[in-house]
Design an enzyme around this catalytic site. Structure first.
Site, mmCIF file in Angstrom:
data_model
loop_
_atom_site.group_PDB
_atom_site.id
_atom_site.type_symbol
_atom_site.label_atom_id
_atom_site.label_comp_id
_atom_site.label_asym_id
_atom_site.label_seq_id
_atom_site.Cartn_x
_atom_site.Cartn_y
_atom_site.Cartn_z
ATOM 1 N N HIS A 66 66.816 41.901 30.410
ATOM 2 C CA HIS A 66 67.599 42.130 31.614
ATOM 3 C C HIS A 66 68.786 41.174 31.705
ATOM 4 O O HIS A 66 68.701 40.017 31.267
ATOM 5 C CB HIS A 66 66.725 41.930 32.856
ATOM 6 C CG HIS A 66 65.537 42.828 32.905
ATOM 7 N ND1 HIS A 66 64.366 42.493 33.534
ATOM 8 C CD2 HIS A 66 65.330 44.075 32.394
ATOM 9 C CE1 HIS A 66 63.491 43.482 33.429
ATOM 10 N NE2 HIS A 66 64.052 44.450 32.729
ATOM 11 N N TYR A 135 60.593 31.152 38.165
ATOM 12 C CA TYR A 135 61.943 30.788 37.772
ATOM 13 C C TYR A 135 62.859 30.580 38.970
ATOM 14 O O TYR A 135 62.715 31.218 40.009
ATOM 15 C CB TYR A 135 62.549 31.804 36.801
ATOM 16 C CG TYR A 135 62.614 33.243 37.250
ATOM 17 C CD1 TYR A 135 63.820 33.832 37.607
ATOM 18 C CD2 TYR A 135 61.470 34.036 37.277
ATOM 19 C CE1 TYR A 135 63.902 35.168 37.979
ATOM 20 C CE2 TYR A 135 61.534 35.370 37.647
ATOM 21 C CZ TYR A 135 62.744 35.932 38.005
ATOM 22 O OH TYR A 135 62.818 37.253 38.383
#
Length: 202
Positions: A66, A135
């Site tokens: 992505h 993240y």
């Protein structure tokens, strides 16, 4: 200060950083700082994070590759449970390493973190029975801004560990499995992405 060790330009790709925090452990367990702005800035890492994300995935799940088209995100990624193989692909226009990739195994045991700057595609493969993945991002999520690349594009040539199967000209998960027989598990969307050449038309 000095609670992290940073490998800069990991894999020879400018901007990629592998970060190892200092872990203080004894018979009771351990303590570590998962993020310290002063230590990061002392290493020349001055990014500003605005959003934290967390996902949980079962063995054989592959998420990616992505990227964000108009609002790119830098990402500081780590695993708090299990093990994944994490990959970044350089998509920066004019970069001498455009299309090159670097991968690293992130686990709850090694506690390594991986910083991926803006302008990269990102993905990971879950190697453990389950993995929790965290993240930090340098920009907010913008719906409709996501792009992607085929996880198995031969032009990129990522060597996913413990994964068996033969490329059949598309990003389908069909026919791929881990060494223990676990079938590769991709979202419908991730099985439709095209390769590097078709996406960037070079």
């Amino acid at each position: 200060m000095g609670q992290i060790k940073v490998e800069k330009n990991a894999g020879g790709i400018e901007g990629l950083c592998v970060i190892e925090p200092a872990v203080h452990g004894d018979a009771r367990g351990y303590f570590m700082e998962t993020y310290n702005q002063r230590d990061m800035e002392a290493e020349g890492l001055t990014m500003n994070f605005v959003q934290d994300n967390q996902s949980c995935s079962v063995k054989g799940v592959l998420r990616g590759l992505h990227f964000q088209k108009e609002f790119p995100q830098g990402k500081l990624v780590r695993v708090i449970k299990g093990s994944v193989y994490d990959v970044a692909v350089d998509l920066r226009s004019g970069s001498r390493t455009f299309g090159k990739w670097f991968g690293i195994e992130l686990t709850e045991e090694n506690k390594k973190q991986f910083y991926i700057p803006e302008g990269f595609a990102h993905g990971f493969l879950v190697l453990s029975d389950m993995a929790e993945f965290c993240y930090k991002c340098t920009d907010f999520y913008h719906p409709g801004d996501e792009g992607g690349l085929a996880w198995n594009d031969p032009e990129i040539g990522i060597k996913w560990p413990k994964l068996l199967g033969e490329y059949k000209g598309n990003a389908s998960a069909k026919g791929y499995q881990l060494e223990d027989g676990t079938k590769l598990n991709l979202s419908d969307k991730d099985q439709l992405w095209a390769g590097l050449k078709d996406t960037f038309h070079f």
